[in-house]
Write a protein that holds these residues in place. Structure first.
Motif, PDB file in Angstrom:
ATOM      1  N   ALA A   1      33.687  37.435  31.210  1.00 34.26           N
ATOM      2  CA  ALA A   1      32.781  36.505  31.889  1.00 34.26           C
ATOM      3  C   ALA A   1      31.332  36.936  31.690  1.00 34.26           C
ATOM      4  CB  ALA A   1      33.119  36.444  33.381  1.00 34.26           C
ATOM      5  N   ARG A   2      31.077  38.231  31.834  1.00 37.11           N
ATOM      6  CA  ARG A   2      29.700  38.723  31.694  1.00 37.11           C
ATOM      7  C   ARG A   2      29.215  38.664  30.250  1.00 37.11           C
ATOM      8  NH1 ARG A   2      28.093  43.333  35.797  1.00 37.11           N
ATOM      9  NH2 ARG A   2      28.198  41.970  37.606  1.00 37.11           N
TER      10      ARG A   2
ATOM     11  N   MET B   1      35.217  35.024  39.108  1.00 33.52           N
ATOM     12  CA  MET B   1      34.382  36.226  39.068  1.00 33.52           C
ATOM     13  C   MET B   1      32.895  35.866  39.113  1.00 33.52           C
ATOM     14  SD  MET B   1      34.980  39.487  38.994  1.00 33.52           S
ATOM     15  CE  MET B   1      36.449  40.076  38.152  1.00 33.52           C
ATOM     16  N   MET B   2      32.538  34.674  38.606  1.00 29.96           N
ATOM     17  CA  MET B   2      31.130  34.315  38.487  1.00 29.96           C
ATOM     18  C   MET B   2      30.687  33.243  39.480  1.00 29.96           C
ATOM     19  SD  MET B   2      30.415  36.367  36.069  1.00 29.96           S
ATOM     20  CE  MET B   2      28.910  36.046  35.154  1.00 29.96           C
TER      21      MET B   2
ATOM     22  N   GLY C   1      36.723  39.758  33.900  1.00 32.60           N
ATOM     23  CA  GLY C   1      35.364  39.852  34.438  1.00 32.60           C
ATOM     24  C   GLY C   1      34.388  40.300  33.358  1.00 32.60           C
ATOM     25  N   ALA C   2      34.821  41.261  32.553  1.00 33.45           N
ATOM     26  CA  ALA C   2      33.954  41.726  31.466  1.00 33.45           C
ATOM     27  C   ALA C   2      33.710  40.604  30.467  1.00 33.45           C
ATOM     28  CB  ALA C   2      34.572  42.947  30.785  1.00 33.45           C
TER      29      ALA C   2
ATOM     30  N   GLU D   1      31.968  45.661  27.692  1.00 29.58           N
ATOM     31  CA  GLU D   1      30.663  45.952  28.308  1.00 29.58           C
ATOM     32  C   GLU D   1      29.684  46.544  27.280  1.00 29.58           C
ATOM     33  OE1 GLU D   1      31.961  46.853  32.981  1.00 29.58           O
ATOM     34  OE2 GLU D   1      31.864  48.501  31.563  1.00 29.58           O
TER      35      GLU D   1
ATOM     36  N   ILE E   1      40.627  33.336  36.857  1.00 27.06           N
ATOM     37  CA  ILE E   1      40.196  34.715  37.102  1.00 27.06           C
ATOM     38  C   ILE E   1      38.762  34.891  36.615  1.00 27.06           C
ATOM     39  CG2 ILE E   1      40.588  37.133  36.468  1.00 27.06           C
ATOM     40  CD1 ILE E   1      43.587  36.418  36.221  1.00 27.06           C
ATOM     41  N   MET E   2      38.502  34.403  35.412  1.00 24.87           N
ATOM     42  CA  MET E   2      37.167  34.568  34.840  1.00 24.87           C
ATOM     43  C   MET E   2      36.113  33.775  35.623  1.00 24.87           C
ATOM     44  SD  MET E   2      35.856  34.038  30.939  1.00 24.87           S
ATOM     45  CE  MET E   2      35.854  32.265  30.848  1.00 24.87           C
ATOM     46  N   GLU E   3      36.426  32.536  35.935  1.00 24.30           N
ATOM     47  CA  GLU E   3      35.432  31.682  36.604  1.00 24.30           C
ATOM     48  C   GLU E   3      35.178  32.129  38.048  1.00 24.30           C
ATOM     49  OE1 GLU E   3      33.668  29.221  35.298  1.00 24.30           O
ATOM     50  OE2 GLU E   3      34.667  28.947  33.359  1.00 24.30           O
TER      51      GLU E   3
ATOM     52  N   ASN F   1      30.166  36.439  28.114  1.00 24.17           N
ATOM     53  CA  ASN F   1      29.847  35.007  27.960  1.00 24.17           C
ATOM     54  C   ASN F   1      28.474  34.688  28.490  1.00 24.17           C
ATOM     55  OD1 ASN F   1      32.180  34.092  26.838  1.00 24.17           O
ATOM     56  ND2 ASN F   1      33.137  33.538  28.783  1.00 24.17           N
ATOM     57  N   GLU F   2      28.243  35.149  29.715  1.00 25.59           N
ATOM     58  CA  GLU F   2      26.978  34.876  30.396  1.00 25.59           C
ATOM     59  C   GLU F   2      25.795  35.358  29.553  1.00 25.59           C
ATOM     60  OE1 GLU F   2      27.392  33.180  33.080  1.00 25.59           O
ATOM     61  OE2 GLU F   2      25.954  33.712  34.654  1.00 25.59           O
TER      62      GLU F   2
ATOM     63  N   TYR G   1      32.191  41.996  41.038  1.00 23.98           N
ATOM     64  CA  TYR G   1      32.647  42.572  39.768  1.00 23.98           C
ATOM     65  C   TYR G   1      33.135  44.013  39.980  1.00 23.98           C
ATOM     66  CZ  TYR G   1      32.392  43.933  34.787  1.00 23.98           C
ATOM     67  OH  TYR G   1      32.674  44.380  33.512  1.00 23.98           O
TER      68      TYR G   1
END
Ligand SMILES: [Zn+2]
Lengths: 286, 298
Positions: free
Chosen positions: B193-194, A137-138, B190-191, B155, A133-135, B196-197, A261
């Motif tokens: 992931a961001r 997303m990016m 997703g949050a 976020e 899910i996380m990967e 992390n980024e 996102y």
């Protein structure tokens, strides 16, 4: 396109029809070439998820598909479409490969859910789904997911974090199987059909809930009546969607990732108005 | 006293739902409210002793459930917690019968507006964004409010360059919110992931029970994953698995220790050491300080 909406439980009968086409039927009808690539490079090769590099009208794409069997033998091989962690990890490996070679990814989703078993837990079923899910997303490449039949819970979502989600007309996508829903909330698995009809899990429901972007029509009475026609409808959708996404992608990667996102970010139903009866009691903290 | 009663009801629920416990009700002469029966080792302790021990079973070290407020009290520096989004309450996205009424009742009973508290806090002077789930509220299942609060908190942390510490506990998805609940897994992950980024630190602390959709999303995505001893961690429900394989599972299946052994948890930390461990880890991730190797910052 859709004459009169069928109830969710009627659709459940349709997707359970013995002749319902699976990913194994659709892949050769939709793609000109398909080279299956095996294994997660960690543990094994899960037959509940297949994937590989394919050509779609001459465009290289990566296809990742959950596989349900068409008979008992196939079902034993693919575990009735219930992946283990190594299936999700294979999917992620192939997705990363697609990203490297700038290929769009097409996920075909069809699973009752991730496999609930001892080995699956030992090898981190939860972690495998979470990471996908996380990967996803990016991922710096367009991703389309199409629910073919059953989109069951996290096991489906692991292949459904995407730029566009489409559902076949009769497919269902739910947080838990209707049977599981009935047995947990009402302690009575036999109320499956009733659960089905209140869960809001049809394609139309999910369009309304802003989860599904497109409904792909099936042959009259269900995909099994004309797999070829249904495959053509899927192809038409993929063509159109790939063009849209490539255009979006060309405008800039950030824009594409932001819109992916936001596709998920906006889903939720809550109020933020102060109500007199909702003040939390003030305890020591704060 | 409020908390005592709340806690008791959880214990009672658990005893009630556990197999083979019918006898325990009849057997005890002492009112059950004065006793803690450990769901792991089944030993019985006076509630006073159990609470003095930080709600940890003195016999087997099972770290029992805390309310979110109790967790904050032992985690955040006094008075440092500033709650986010406290006025947010859930609606009824799939018009599930009785869901609104159930929510209202739970809000009154628990003093919570849903199953998670989020906010800014300090842990031993370290600034963090804290996420604390509370299993007293619908078994901390993840619906719209839980997903939205967690996403906003992450976020916020990303924007302010703060570390995130999440105490997870959950029975999984909130089925009464249907597919909307499933989407919260994507939203929260997703949050992460961001975050992390952007190079942000995220520490996930798994407490009893961390299961289902929460295990299959943000709980499993920490840079560092900590678990409390003996807690339940897993994806599929034990009974579902037993139903699938048609046999009983060993007691330690899906425990923190099982997850450590299989490589899905970085470390197991006892409750009374948690604050210090968190603060030290956060300090080790603070970039400027790391330049001075070996200097002991106090
Ligand atoms: Zn114990």
């Amino acid at each position: 396109m859709i004459n009169e909406p069928l109830s969710a439980s009627r659709r459940l009968d349709i997707i359970r029809h013995k002749g319902r086409p699976t990913a194994l039927d659709y892949i050769p009808m939709i793609f000109d070439e398909f080279f299956e690539l095996h294994g997660d490079r960690l543990c094994g090769d899960d037959r509940a998820i297949i994937g590989g590099v394919a050509s779609f009208h001459g465009t290289p794409v990566t296809v990742i598909a959950e596989v349900k069997g068409r008979d008992l033998e196939e079902n034993q091989q693919c575990n009735f479409g219930m992946p283990h962690p190594e299936g999700y990890r294979k999917a992620l490996r192939l997705a990363k490969q697609a990203e490297k070679f700038h290929r769009p990814i097409i996920c075909l989703v069809d699973t009752p859910g991730a496999y609930p078993g001892v080995e699956a837990e030992k090898r981190g079923q939860g972690e495998a789904i979470a990471r996908n899910i996380m990967e996803f997303m990016m991922l710096k490449t367009p991703v389309i997911s199409i629910i073919l039949g059953e989109g069951g819970s996290g096991g489906a979502l692991a292949l459904a974090v995407c730029d566009e989600l489409a559902m076949l007309e009769n497919s269902l996508y739910s947080v838990i199987s209707p049977k599981g829903f009935a047995s947990i909330l009402w302690k009575d698995a036999s109320r499956e059909r009733e659960a089905c009809d209140i869960m809001k899990i049809t394609a139309e429901d999910l369009v309304r809930l802003k989860v599904c972007d497109r409904v792909i029509p099936e042959a009259d009475g269900g995909a099994h009546n004309d797999p070829q026609l249904t495959a053509e409808n899927i192809s038409a959708y993929i063509s159109e969607s790939l063009q849209n996404l490539q255009r979006k992608f060309q405008k800039g990667l950030d824009e594409m990732l932001n819109s992916r996102y936001n596709k998920f970010r906006v889903v939720g139903d809550f109020d933020e108005f102060p109500h007199s009866d909702t003040q939390p009691s003030d305890n020591a903290a704060e | 006293m409020m908390q005592f009663d709340e806690f008791f009801s959880v214990v009672r629920q658990r005893l009630g739902s556990d197999k083979g416990d019918e006898s325990s009700k009849k057997k005890t002469d002492i009112p059950a409210g004065l006793l803690f029966k450990c769901p792991r080792c089944r030993s019985v302790t006076f509630i006073e002793e159990f609470e003095r021990n930080g709600k940890v079973c003195p016999n087997c070290n099972y770290h029992s459930r805390l309310t979110a407020r109790e967790r904050l009290r032992i985690t955040a520096d006094d008075g440092s917690f500033r709650e986010f989004d406290r006025k947010m309450i859930s609606k009824n996205p799939i018009d599930f019968p009785g869901y609104d009424a159930k929510q209202k009742e739970l809000r009154e009973k628990t003093g919570l507006n849903d199953a998670v508290l989020t906010g800014r806090a300090k842990i031993h002077h370290e600034d963090v964004v804290l996420i604390v789930m509370d299993s007293n509220y619908m078994m901390a299942s993840m619906g719209s409010v839980v997903g939205e609060r967690i996403t906003r908190a992450i976020e916020y942390a990303t924007e302010k360059k703060l570390p995130v510490v999440a105490f997870t506990a959950s029975g999984g998805a909130r089925m009464q919110e249907g597919i909307v609940s499933l989407m919260q897994m994507a939203k929260t992950s997703g949050a992460v992931a961001r975050h992390n980024e952007a190079g942000g630190l995220y520490i996930s602390v798994m407490t009893d029970p961390t299961t289902g959709g929460v295990t299959a999303s943000f709980a499993s995505l920490g840079d560092i994953i900590i678990a409390e001893p003996k807690v339940l961690i897993g994806f599929a429900g034990r009974r579902v698995i037993e139903g699938t394989i048609k046999q009983k599972l060993p007691d330690d299946f899906q425990s923190a220790e099982f997850m450590l052994e299989n490589g899905f948890v970085d470390m197991i930390v006892e409750r009374n050491k948690m604050r210090r461990v968190l603060a030290h880890l956060i300090r080790l991730h603070r970039m400027p300080e790391i330049k001075e190797v070996g200097s002991d910052d106090k």
